[in-house]
Enzyme design. Structure first.
Site, PDB file in Angstrom:
ATOM      1  N   ASN A 177       0.805  -1.296  -0.035  1.00 38.76           N
ATOM      2  CA  ASN A 177      -0.077  -0.009  -0.024  1.00 38.76           C
ATOM      3  C   ASN A 177       0.773   1.310  -0.053  1.00 38.76           C
ATOM      4  OD1 ASN A 177      -1.568   2.229   1.122  1.00 38.76           O
ATOM      5  ND2 ASN A 177      -3.000   1.073   1.589  1.00 38.76           N
ATOM      6  N   ASP A 180      -0.195   4.464  -0.181  1.00 46.42           N
ATOM      7  CA  ASP A 180      -0.784   5.585   0.341  1.00 46.42           C
ATOM      8  C   ASP A 180       0.208   6.788   0.779  1.00 46.42           C
ATOM      9  OD1 ASP A 180      -3.035   4.535  -0.459  1.00 46.42           O
ATOM     10  OD2 ASP A 180      -3.950   4.121   1.550  1.00 46.42           O
ATOM     11  N   HIS A 181       1.108   6.263   1.923  1.00 44.10           N
ATOM     12  CA  HIS A 181       1.941   6.950   2.692  1.00 44.10           C
ATOM     13  C   HIS A 181       2.874   7.692   1.685  1.00 44.10           C
ATOM     14  CE1 HIS A 181      -0.894   6.681   5.829  1.00 44.10           C
ATOM     15  NE2 HIS A 181      -0.224   5.305   5.986  1.00 44.10           N
ATOM     16  N   ARG A 208       3.571  18.570   1.356  1.00 51.65           N
ATOM     17  CA  ARG A 208       3.945  19.859   0.837  1.00 51.65           C
ATOM     18  C   ARG A 208       3.338  20.225  -0.546  1.00 51.65           C
ATOM     19  NH1 ARG A 208       9.286  22.595   0.892  1.00 51.65           N
ATOM     20  NH2 ARG A 208       9.209  21.625   3.062  1.00 51.65           N
ATOM     21  N   HIS A 250      -5.541   3.722  -1.700  1.00 50.36           N
ATOM     22  CA  HIS A 250      -7.008   3.974  -1.283  1.00 50.36           C
ATOM     23  C   HIS A 250      -7.060   5.611  -1.722  1.00 50.36           C
ATOM     24  CE1 HIS A 250      -9.632   4.231   2.659  1.00 50.36           C
ATOM     25  NE2 HIS A 250     -10.446   4.433   1.466  1.00 50.36           N
ATOM     26  N   ARG A 289      -9.413   8.073  -1.080  1.00 54.04           N
ATOM     27  CA  ARG A 289     -10.291   8.501   0.000  1.00 54.04           C
ATOM     28  C   ARG A 289     -11.068   9.687  -0.551  1.00 54.04           C
ATOM     29  NH1 ARG A 289      -8.683   6.467   5.276  1.00 54.04           N
ATOM     30  NH2 ARG A 289     -10.498   7.666   5.936  1.00 54.04           N
ATOM     31  N   ARG A 310      -7.025  12.730   0.883  1.00 55.14           N
ATOM     32  CA  ARG A 310      -5.824  13.070   1.862  1.00 55.14           C
ATOM     33  C   ARG A 310      -4.489  12.458   1.319  1.00 55.14           C
ATOM     34  NH1 ARG A 310      -7.156   9.955   7.112  1.00 55.14           N
ATOM     35  NH2 ARG A 310      -9.318  10.860   7.009  1.00 55.14           N
ATOM     36  N   HIS A 311      -4.260  11.715   0.503  1.00 55.60           N
ATOM     37  CA  HIS A 311      -3.212  11.104   0.033  1.00 55.60           C
ATOM     38  C   HIS A 311      -3.271  10.815  -1.399  1.00 55.60           C
ATOM     39  CE1 HIS A 311      -5.235   7.429   1.393  1.00 55.60           C
ATOM     40  NE2 HIS A 311      -4.700   7.714   2.601  1.00 55.60           N
ATOM     41  N   GLU A 328      -8.490   0.465  -2.954  1.00 55.43           N
ATOM     42  CA  GLU A 328      -9.310   0.331  -1.872  1.00 55.43           C
ATOM     43  C   GLU A 328     -10.120   1.766  -2.014  1.00 55.43           C
ATOM     44  OE1 GLU A 328      -7.436   0.703   2.057  1.00 55.43           O
ATOM     45  OE2 GLU A 328      -6.212  -0.686   1.517  1.00 55.43           O
ATOM     46  N   THR A 332      -6.970   6.220  10.047  1.00 60.09           N
ATOM     47  CA  THR A 332      -6.865   5.124   9.102  1.00 60.09           C
ATOM     48  C   THR A 332      -8.033   4.187   9.108  1.00 60.09           C
ATOM     49  OG1 THR A 332      -5.460   3.500   8.201  1.00 60.09           O
ATOM     50  CG2 THR A 332      -5.290   3.682  10.409  1.00 60.09           C
ATOM     51  N   THR A 333      -8.306   3.485   8.287  1.00 62.61           N
ATOM     52  CA  THR A 333      -9.477   2.644   8.280  1.00 62.61           C
ATOM     53  C   THR A 333      -9.556   2.064   9.842  1.00 62.61           C
ATOM     54  OG1 THR A 333      -8.995   2.269   6.135  1.00 62.61           O
ATOM     55  CG2 THR A 333     -10.816   1.021   7.052  1.00 62.61           C
ATOM     56  N   GLU A 377     -10.769  -9.371   2.830  1.00 59.00           N
ATOM     57  CA  GLU A 377      -9.440  -9.215   3.570  1.00 59.00           C
ATOM     58  C   GLU A 377      -9.837  -8.979   4.794  1.00 59.00           C
ATOM     59  OE1 GLU A 377      -6.987  -5.933   1.755  1.00 59.00           O
ATOM     60  OE2 GLU A 377      -6.492  -5.280   3.697  1.00 59.00           O
ATOM     61  N   HIS A 379      -3.898  -4.689   7.589  1.00 56.32           N
ATOM     62  CA  HIS A 379      -3.847  -3.638   8.477  1.00 56.32           C
ATOM     63  C   HIS A 379      -3.096  -3.802   9.907  1.00 56.32           C
ATOM     64  CE1 HIS A 379      -5.561   0.078  10.146  1.00 56.32           C
ATOM     65  NE2 HIS A 379      -6.115   0.229   8.975  1.00 56.32           N
ATOM     66  N   GLY A 380      -1.922  -2.938  10.082  1.00 55.46           N
ATOM     67  CA  GLY A 380      -1.072  -2.939  10.980  1.00 55.46           C
ATOM     68  C   GLY A 380      -0.129  -3.932  11.070  1.00 55.46           C
ATOM     69  N   GLY A 437       1.119  -1.539   4.453  1.00 61.46           N
ATOM     70  CA  GLY A 437       1.413  -0.258   3.919  1.00 61.46           C
ATOM     71  C   GLY A 437       2.494   0.617   4.774  1.00 61.46           C
ATOM     72  N   HIS A 438       1.955   1.088   6.043  1.00 63.16           N
ATOM     73  CA  HIS A 438       2.555   1.692   6.891  1.00 63.16           C
ATOM     74  C   HIS A 438       4.307   1.459   7.336  1.00 63.16           C
ATOM     75  CE1 HIS A 438       3.412   4.131  10.792  1.00 63.16           C
ATOM     76  NE2 HIS A 438       2.884   4.915   9.959  1.00 63.16           N
TER      77      HIS A 438
HETATM   78  N1  PXP Z   1      -5.674  -2.954   4.042  1.00 67.53           N
HETATM   79  C1  PXP Z   1      -6.835  -2.204   4.340  1.00 67.53           C
HETATM   80  C2  PXP Z   1      -8.190  -2.446   4.135  1.00 67.53           C
HETATM   81  C3  PXP Z   1      -6.537  -0.655   4.626  1.00 67.53           C
HETATM   82  O1  PXP Z   1      -7.567   0.031   4.895  1.00 67.53           O
HETATM   83  C4  PXP Z   1      -5.127  -0.415   5.076  1.00 67.53           C
HETATM   84  C5  PXP Z   1      -4.714   1.056   5.301  1.00 67.53           C
HETATM   85  O2  PXP Z   1      -4.930   1.773   4.296  1.00 67.53           O
HETATM   86  C6  PXP Z   1      -4.171  -1.585   4.767  1.00 67.53           C
HETATM   87  C7  PXP Z   1      -4.491  -2.821   4.284  1.00 67.53           C
HETATM   88  C8  PXP Z   1      -2.575  -1.218   5.074  1.00 67.53           C
HETATM   89  O3  PXP Z   1      -2.704  -1.033   6.170  1.00 67.53           O
HETATM   90  P1  PXP Z   1      -1.258  -0.466   7.174  1.00 67.53           P
HETATM   91  O4  PXP Z   1      -0.808   0.598   6.745  1.00 67.53           O
HETATM   92  O5  PXP Z   1      -1.353  -0.525   8.430  1.00 67.53           O
HETATM   93  O6  PXP Z   1      -0.292  -1.702   6.738  1.00 67.53           O
END
Ligand code: PXP
Length: 250
Positions: free
Chosen positions: A9, A11-12, A20, A52, A54, A58-59, A79, A109-110, A160, A200-201, A222-223
């Site tokens: 992911n 997004d970040h 910026r 994602h 949104r 935002r990203h 997403e 976040t979600t 998922e 997620h996480g 992602g993160h």
């Molecule tokens: N899966 C879903 C459905 C999410 O919403 C996210 C966060 O955007 C992720 C995976 C990735 O999560 P993380 O950034 O915590 O790894």
């Protein structure tokens, strides 16, 4: 055999650019570019990319999704929330996959899975429209048998499973309970012939717990990867995660 695939992911990467360049994300100076990040992830062995889009942008921006669609060699998993405006964009861009998620404007976040049981009537037509366009559909759900059954009844290709509660468990007892839930939900989803993904996480430490969940096909992360990339570079960060995912017993 390492059957577990990684979707990164990005997004970040866009979050940093927007910090910026929110008013001019297409400026030639706008960096970092999520599309460049995507190609590095692919080179490092990612099986696909996740973004994602949104409602508040935002990203990731709409243009990012268009560019990803054009440039990816693997697959694009978009997403998105179940709203008319975003559905129209998905039907125009046609990602390989869509993962429907709940989306609240005020969340960082979600925060949890979709309530497929309560939202069945709203989800059903969206799923049909996306599938008719040739898009494989996933539902992001909390790991309960009720949600798995409701997802299976809607005829989606994938679920998922939300691993956020496992990742953030304060005590070993909560962690154990959450892992049991995930294991049971994964088994049930697989028995219903759904592809089982998780996300997620997930990070470089808790990934060992993910190995205890059966029947998984793909992890969406992602993160932790984008954060680690600050110290070791994106290619190495992805490769390290892939190494940590190796030998998944399946
Ligand atoms: N899966 C879903 C459905 C999410 O919403 C996210 C966060 O955007 C992720 C995976 C990735 O999560 P993380 O950034 O915590 O790894």
């Amino acid at each position: 055999m390492n059957g577990l695939r990684l979707g990164v992911n990005i997004d970040h990467v866009a979050t940093l650019r927007q910090a910026r360049y929110a008013t001019m994300p297409e400026s030639k100076n706008a960096e970092p570019d999520p599309i460049l990040a995507a190609s590095i992830c692919e080179r490092a062995g990612a099986a696909g990319l996740v973004a994602h889009l949104r409602a508040d942008r935002r990203h990731i921006q709409e243009r990012d999704v268009e560019r990803l669609r054009q440039s990816l060699m693997t697959k694009l998993n978009l997403e998105m929330g179940n709203t008319e405006q975003i559905i129209d964009i998905a039907l125009r861009i046609v990602p390989d996959e869509v993962c429907l998620v709940p989306e609240k404007r005020e969340e960082v976040t979600t925060e949890g899975g979709l309530d497929v049981i309560a939202q069945r009537k709203d989800l059903e037509p969206t799923i049909k429209r996306l599938q008719l366009a040739g898009i494989r559909v996933s539902l992001f759900i909390d790991p309960t048998l009720e949600q798995v059954d409701a997802a299976a009844e809607l005829g989606v290709e994938m679920v998922e499973l939300h691993t956020g509660k496992l990742a953030n468990a304060f005590t070993e007892k909560i962690q154990k309970e959450e892992l049991e839930q995930l294991r049971a939900a994964a088994r049930a989803a697989s028995e219903s012939h759904l592809q089982v993904n998780a996300g997620h996480g997930i990070n470089y430490k808790n990934i060992k717990l993910i190995h205890e969940i059966p029947s998984l096909t793909e992890l969406n992360i992602g993160h932790s990867i984008i954060s680690r990339a600050m110290w070791v570079g994106l290619e190495t960060a992805v490769k390290e995660m892939l190494a940590a995912m190796k030998n998944y017993p399946g």
